[in-house]
Design an enzyme around this catalytic site. Sequence first.
Site, PDB file in Angstrom:
ATOM      1  N   ALA A 179       0.840  -1.200   0.000  1.00  0.00           N
ATOM      2  CA  ALA A 179       0.000   0.000   0.000  1.00  0.00           C
ATOM      3  C   ALA A 179       0.872   1.247   0.000  1.00  0.00           C
ATOM      4  O   ALA A 179       2.101   1.148  -0.114  1.00  0.00           O
ATOM      5  CB  ALA A 179      -0.921   0.003   1.216  1.00  0.00           C
ATOM      6  N   ASN A 180       0.279   2.419   0.111  1.00  0.00           N
ATOM      7  CA  ASN A 180       1.039   3.664   0.247  1.00  0.00           C
ATOM      8  C   ASN A 180       0.277   4.618   1.158  1.00  0.00           C
ATOM      9  O   ASN A 180      -0.804   4.297   1.633  1.00  0.00           O
ATOM     10  CB  ASN A 180       1.323   4.281  -1.129  1.00  0.00           C
ATOM     11  CG  ASN A 180       0.047   4.602  -1.867  1.00  0.00           C
ATOM     12  OD1 ASN A 180      -0.726   5.449  -1.445  1.00  0.00           O
ATOM     13  ND2 ASN A 180      -0.212   3.893  -2.969  1.00  0.00           N
ATOM     14  N   ARG A 181       0.846   5.786   1.395  1.00  0.00           N
ATOM     15  CA  ARG A 181       0.314   6.691   2.421  1.00  0.00           C
ATOM     16  C   ARG A 181      -0.804   7.611   1.940  1.00  0.00           C
ATOM     17  O   ARG A 181      -1.218   8.502   2.667  1.00  0.00           O
ATOM     18  CB  ARG A 181       1.447   7.564   2.973  1.00  0.00           C
ATOM     19  CG  ARG A 181       2.486   6.790   3.713  1.00  0.00           C
ATOM     20  CD  ARG A 181       3.518   7.724   4.324  1.00  0.00           C
ATOM     21  NE  ARG A 181       4.690   6.985   4.732  1.00  0.00           N
ATOM     22  CZ  ARG A 181       4.745   6.235   5.824  1.00  0.00           C
ATOM     23  NH1 ARG A 181       3.700   6.140   6.617  1.00  0.00           N
ATOM     24  NH2 ARG A 181       5.846   5.568   6.116  1.00  0.00           N
ATOM     25  N   SER A 182      -1.301   7.440   0.736  1.00  0.00           N
ATOM     26  CA  SER A 182      -2.356   8.337   0.246  1.00  0.00           C
ATOM     27  C   SER A 182      -3.609   8.232   1.133  1.00  0.00           C
ATOM     28  O   SER A 182      -4.058   7.134   1.452  1.00  0.00           O
ATOM     29  CB  SER A 182      -2.701   7.969  -1.196  1.00  0.00           C
ATOM     30  OG  SER A 182      -3.868   8.641  -1.582  1.00  0.00           O
TER      31      SER A 182
ATOM     32  N   ALA B 240      -3.215   7.330  -5.921  1.00  0.00           N
ATOM     33  CA  ALA B 240      -1.822   6.886  -5.866  1.00  0.00           C
ATOM     34  C   ALA B 240      -1.831   5.386  -6.146  1.00  0.00           C
ATOM     35  O   ALA B 240      -1.843   4.562  -5.230  1.00  0.00           O
ATOM     36  CB  ALA B 240      -1.245   7.188  -4.491  1.00  0.00           C
TER      37      ALA B 240
END
Length: 403
Positions: free
Chosen positions: A211-214, A277
Amino acid sequence: MVFSGKRILLIISGGIAAYKSLDLIRRLRERGASVRPVMTSGAQEFVTPLAVGALSADHVFTDLFSRQDEQDVGHIRLARDCDLVLVAPATADLMAKMANGLADDLASTVLLATDKPVLIAPAMNPHMWNHAATKRNVATLRADGIRFVGPMAGEMAESREAGVGRMAEPLEIVAAAEVLLDTSPKPLAGRKAIVTSGPTHEPIDPVRYIANRSSGRQGHAIAAALARLGADVTLVSGPVTIADPTGVRTIHVERAEEMRDAVLTALPADIAVMVAAVADWRVASASDQKIKKHPGESIPTLALTENPDILKTIGHHTMRPKLVIGFAAETQDVDSNAKAKLERKGADMIVANDVSPSTGIMGGARNRVKIVSRGGIEQWPDMAKDDVAAKLAELIAVRLRQG
Ligand code: C5P
């Protein structure tokens, strides 16, 4: 802005939710509306005219046969001298009167005499809300053009019972009133927009993912801003913890491939704003079972494969929207990377931002962006993400008008 100078006639009928109407008055007034209260006799059993009058800073109207009130304002003027009639809480009894055209007290008489939009916030016990008689009345009122906000599901204030019947919260009522009062120009009326937002989750096995921090804040704000300008918006959102924006069709997805499918299904459109993202890579073959740790065995390696590039797909599609906008979250060489992206992705505009950890932009409430198009680069000042969204929506309207 919408509420500034607007006159709201607030009818409070007799239910325990009347205590929330006090807060509702404050919320409406702090946005610039004036609130003129009418209370039924039942309402006065729950909150006092003194409290309602103090918060609204207006006379509280309670009596159809008050000689003084009739002389000063009169029930017909009361019903007409406003921009919106709001009933909160609306009891089952008052709704029944409205549905049948009864006018035996000031509140019901005003509701029969008004020629203004009427918004009601029902509040009652779940059994009363589900009763066949109430259902008939609700159907009649809807057919008569009465607008509803709520009721919501949840626990009742007066009993341990749960179900649908709780009055909408003051801010939800404010939002519904705002929609009805909004007479601002709708330059995107008749336009369709697709917006992607949030991160994607790419599974490794049934319990793990990349995952990512968006946070989805910027994308969701853009979807809402386009809708406020009248666009018909489909928001395709990855997993986020923020609420779906109002006035927007939200489709929830997890993986990049699901996001692409949802975006392609939403075509044709006039506008595409790809804010998500999207993970560039996914695990080539995600495991069906949880990958186990076995003592002495080697550490697993994850073979990655490329995800579909949704922006690029849309930018080169046979049904390409007139305006295709991408985002570029960069930590270095923001300008040159954004320009290159414009060409590579077939976009008309790239909204570029520096997401170096020190900027706090990723996941934060503010953003500082550059608008990169073939015409040049425009730096916008540091703004709240909501303001970036509003400004971008206006720019989109201008670009579409220019063709
Ligand atoms: O190539 P890069 O990920 O930096 O491009 C960012 C832009 O492309 C964003 O608008 C993003 O939503 C979009 N994008 C996409 N699908 C991908 C990767 C990025 O739509 N797989």
